[in-house]
Motif scaffolding. Structure first.
Motif, PDB file in Angstrom:
ATOM      1  N   MET A  56      -4.377   0.661  -7.529  1.00 18.60           N
ATOM      2  CA  MET A  56      -3.453  -0.161  -7.424  1.00 18.60           C
ATOM      3  C   MET A  56      -3.678  -1.470  -6.429  1.00 18.60           C
ATOM      4  O   MET A  56      -4.426  -1.280  -5.661  1.00 18.60           O
ATOM      5  CB  MET A  56      -2.234   0.342  -6.562  1.00 18.60           C
ATOM      6  N   THR A  57      -3.319  -2.608  -6.779  1.00 18.37           N
ATOM      7  CA  THR A  57      -3.917  -3.665  -6.282  1.00 18.37           C
ATOM      8  C   THR A  57      -3.041  -3.952  -4.802  1.00 18.37           C
ATOM      9  O   THR A  57      -2.166  -3.640  -4.603  1.00 18.37           O
ATOM     10  CB  THR A  57      -3.809  -4.920  -7.097  1.00 18.37           C
ATOM     11  N   ARG A  58      -3.829  -4.233  -3.933  1.00 22.53           N
ATOM     12  CA  ARG A  58      -3.354  -4.458  -2.536  1.00 22.53           C
ATOM     13  C   ARG A  58      -3.238  -5.899  -2.091  1.00 22.53           C
ATOM     14  O   ARG A  58      -4.480  -6.586  -2.513  1.00 22.53           O
ATOM     15  CB  ARG A  58      -4.490  -3.676  -1.461  1.00 22.53           C
ATOM     16  N   VAL A  59      -2.404  -6.361  -1.565  1.00 19.53           N
ATOM     17  CA  VAL A  59      -2.417  -8.139  -1.256  1.00 19.53           C
ATOM     18  C   VAL A  59      -2.346  -7.799   0.235  1.00 19.53           C
ATOM     19  O   VAL A  59      -1.414  -7.354   0.940  1.00 19.53           O
ATOM     20  CB  VAL A  59      -0.844  -8.484  -1.607  1.00 19.53           C
ATOM     21  N   PRO A 102     -12.503  -4.111  -1.364  1.00 21.58           N
ATOM     22  CA  PRO A 102     -12.308  -5.799  -1.869  1.00 21.58           C
ATOM     23  C   PRO A 102     -12.295  -5.977  -3.371  1.00 21.58           C
ATOM     24  O   PRO A 102     -11.950  -7.169  -3.727  1.00 21.58           O
ATOM     25  CB  PRO A 102     -13.786  -6.019  -1.292  1.00 21.58           C
ATOM     26  N   ARG A 103     -12.715  -4.889  -4.093  1.00 20.94           N
ATOM     27  CA  ARG A 103     -12.657  -5.165  -5.534  1.00 20.94           C
ATOM     28  C   ARG A 103     -11.261  -5.112  -6.147  1.00 20.94           C
ATOM     29  O   ARG A 103     -10.941  -5.437  -7.229  1.00 20.94           O
ATOM     30  CB  ARG A 103     -13.297  -4.129  -6.380  1.00 20.94           C
ATOM     31  N   ASP A 104     -10.226  -4.478  -5.302  1.00 23.76           N
ATOM     32  CA  ASP A 104      -8.914  -4.448  -5.648  1.00 23.76           C
ATOM     33  C   ASP A 104      -8.066  -5.004  -4.682  1.00 23.76           C
ATOM     34  O   ASP A 104      -6.703  -4.278  -4.457  1.00 23.76           O
ATOM     35  CB  ASP A 104      -8.521  -2.789  -5.959  1.00 23.76           C
ATOM     36  N   THR A 105      -8.439  -6.192  -4.055  1.00 23.64           N
ATOM     37  CA  THR A 105      -7.729  -6.810  -3.127  1.00 23.64           C
ATOM     38  C   THR A 105      -7.412  -8.251  -3.386  1.00 23.64           C
ATOM     39  O   THR A 105      -8.317  -8.970  -3.735  1.00 23.64           O
ATOM     40  CB  THR A 105      -8.338  -6.701  -1.698  1.00 23.64           C
ATOM     41  N   VAL A 106      -6.131  -8.696  -3.275  1.00 22.14           N
ATOM     42  CA  VAL A 106      -5.836 -10.214  -3.221  1.00 22.14           C
ATOM     43  C   VAL A 106      -5.490 -10.873  -2.000  1.00 22.14           C
ATOM     44  O   VAL A 106      -4.752 -10.187  -1.185  1.00 22.14           O
ATOM     45  CB  VAL A 106      -4.514 -10.443  -4.231  1.00 22.14           C
TER      46      VAL A 106
END
Length: 62
Positions: free
Chosen positions: A1-4, A36-40
């Motif tokens: 899941m992407t984290r912002v 970092p690969r899944d962070t906006v």
């Protein structure tokens, strides 16, 4: 899941009575970026500068 992760402007919080301390901001945002690969990253005002400091040592791959 992407984290912002949002790094907002200076004085965006009522407990920011003193001048901003970049080293504290950088420590705080670094602690929030767990993958970092899944962070906006979203920055506003001085928060954007904080995120640029975070990314500065990163090496980009072509």
């Amino acid at each position: 899941m992407t984290r912002v992760v949002i790094s907002h402007e200076y004085a965006g919080s009522p407990d920011q009575a003193e001048a901003p301390r970049p080293e504290h901001w950088l420590e705080a945002v670094t602690a929030e970026v767990t993958d970092p690969r899944d962070t906006v990253l979203v920055g506003h005002s001085l928060g954007a500068v904080n995120l640029l400091r975070l990314l500065q040592p990163a090496r980009c791959r072509p």
